[in-house]
Design a protein around this motif. Structure first.
Motif, mmCIF file in Angstrom:
data_model
loop_
_atom_site.group_PDB
_atom_site.id
_atom_site.type_symbol
_atom_site.label_atom_id
_atom_site.label_comp_id
_atom_site.label_asym_id
_atom_site.label_seq_id
_atom_site.Cartn_x
_atom_site.Cartn_y
_atom_site.Cartn_z
ATOM 1 N N THR A 93 40.090 36.696 47.838
ATOM 2 C CA THR A 93 39.461 35.495 47.516
ATOM 3 C C THR A 93 39.118 34.536 48.540
ATOM 4 O O THR A 93 40.079 34.765 49.413
ATOM 5 C CB THR A 93 40.013 34.932 46.206
ATOM 6 O OG1 THR A 93 41.343 34.443 46.651
ATOM 7 C CG2 THR A 93 40.001 35.956 45.107
ATOM 8 N N VAL A 94 38.684 33.608 48.321
ATOM 9 C CA VAL A 94 38.545 32.499 49.245
ATOM 10 C C VAL A 94 39.663 31.809 49.634
ATOM 11 O O VAL A 94 40.102 31.342 50.712
ATOM 12 C CB VAL A 94 37.577 31.314 48.909
ATOM 13 C CG1 VAL A 94 37.993 30.641 47.607
ATOM 14 C CG2 VAL A 94 37.079 30.368 49.969
ATOM 15 N N SER A 95 40.918 31.658 48.439
ATOM 16 C CA SER A 95 42.180 31.281 48.627
ATOM 17 C C SER A 95 43.021 32.309 49.138
ATOM 18 O O SER A 95 44.186 32.235 49.042
ATOM 19 C CB SER A 95 42.630 30.654 47.451
ATOM 20 O OG SER A 95 42.615 31.818 46.224
ATOM 21 N N SER A 96 42.493 33.647 49.712
ATOM 22 C CA SER A 96 43.430 34.690 50.017
ATOM 23 C C SER A 96 44.099 35.550 49.177
ATOM 24 O O SER A 96 45.278 36.298 49.533
ATOM 25 C CB SER A 96 44.099 34.290 51.293
ATOM 26 O OG SER A 96 43.452 33.751 52.398
ATOM 27 N N ARG A 97 43.715 35.394 47.757
ATOM 28 C CA ARG A 97 44.418 36.244 46.872
ATOM 29 C C ARG A 97 43.879 37.736 47.057
ATOM 30 O O ARG A 97 42.646 37.747 47.009
ATOM 31 C CB ARG A 97 44.165 35.736 45.549
ATOM 32 C CG ARG A 97 44.750 36.403 44.369
ATOM 33 C CD ARG A 97 44.599 35.856 43.072
ATOM 34 N NE ARG A 97 45.066 34.302 43.003
ATOM 35 C CZ ARG A 97 44.830 33.618 41.846
ATOM 36 N NH1 ARG A 97 44.284 34.062 40.814
ATOM 37 N NH2 ARG A 97 45.311 32.415 41.956
ATOM 38 N N THR A 98 44.677 38.592 47.030
ATOM 39 C CA THR A 98 44.280 39.772 47.322
ATOM 40 C C THR A 98 44.540 40.792 45.980
ATOM 41 O O THR A 98 45.211 40.438 45.046
ATOM 42 C CB THR A 98 44.890 40.416 48.235
ATOM 43 O OG1 THR A 98 46.292 40.538 48.128
ATOM 44 C CG2 THR A 98 44.801 40.059 49.536
ATOM 45 N N ASN A 99 43.711 41.750 46.044
ATOM 46 C CA ASN A 99 43.753 42.827 44.780
ATOM 47 C C ASN A 99 43.573 43.969 45.562
ATOM 48 O O ASN A 99 42.327 44.376 46.423
ATOM 49 C CB ASN A 99 42.841 42.624 43.684
ATOM 50 C CG ASN A 99 42.589 43.734 42.611
ATOM 51 O OD1 ASN A 99 43.619 43.650 41.910
ATOM 52 N ND2 ASN A 99 41.455 44.287 42.519
ATOM 53 N N TYR A 100 44.191 45.281 45.137
ATOM 54 C CA TYR A 100 43.922 46.701 45.770
ATOM 55 C C TYR A 100 43.884 47.760 44.543
ATOM 56 O O TYR A 100 44.308 47.373 43.605
ATOM 57 C CB TYR A 100 45.435 46.821 46.710
ATOM 58 C CG TYR A 100 45.251 45.884 47.735
ATOM 59 C CD1 TYR A 100 46.213 44.827 47.670
ATOM 60 C CD2 TYR A 100 44.773 46.481 49.041
ATOM 61 C CE1 TYR A 100 46.360 43.997 48.938
ATOM 62 C CE2 TYR A 100 44.854 45.611 50.090
ATOM 63 C CZ TYR A 100 45.745 44.424 49.979
ATOM 64 O OH TYR A 100 46.002 43.792 50.839
#
Length: 118
Positions: free
Chosen positions: A51-58
């Motif tokens: 996301t724009v706030s650097s939250r990641t999902n894999y």
């Protein structure tokens, strides 16, 4: 006209590493970024998002092996692929959510081939 430029694919042995990049050489606003892949005969599937706030999902299949990151100043998203397996062989596509023509829209890269030999 928004253009995404992908690079970094190639042929690697199992256990090896690659780094993919996807850049937009324009002054634009990008919200979410992601990588998808499509193997022959399969549907395109999510690999990772940021996301724009650097939250990641894999995806479960790549957790602990792949890392997504972004450089907002360079309008670039990266995917570091480590401990590659033959089943990671696919065409990898970046997907960016871009503000253009007064709305948010999804844009896709041209795809880059990753081939992992056993």
């Amino acid at each position: 006209q928004v253009k995404l430029v992908e690079s970094g694919g190639g042929l690697v042995q199992a256990g090896g590493s690659l780094r993919l990049s996807c850049a937009v050489p324009q002054s634009i606003v990008i919200r979410n970024m992601g990588w998808y892949r499509q193997a022959p005969g399969n549907q395109r599937e999510l690999v990772a998002t940021i996301t724009v706030s650097s939250r990641t999902n894999y995806a479960d299949s790549v957790k602990g092996r792949f890392t997504i990151s972004r450089d907002n100043a360079e309008n670039t998203v990266y995917l570091q692929l480590n401990s590659l397996k033959p089943e990671d062989t696919a065409v990898y596509y970046c997907n960016l959510e871009i503000w253009s023509e007064s709305r948010w829209s999804d844009y896709w890269g041209q795809g880059t081939q990753v081939t992992v030999s056993s």
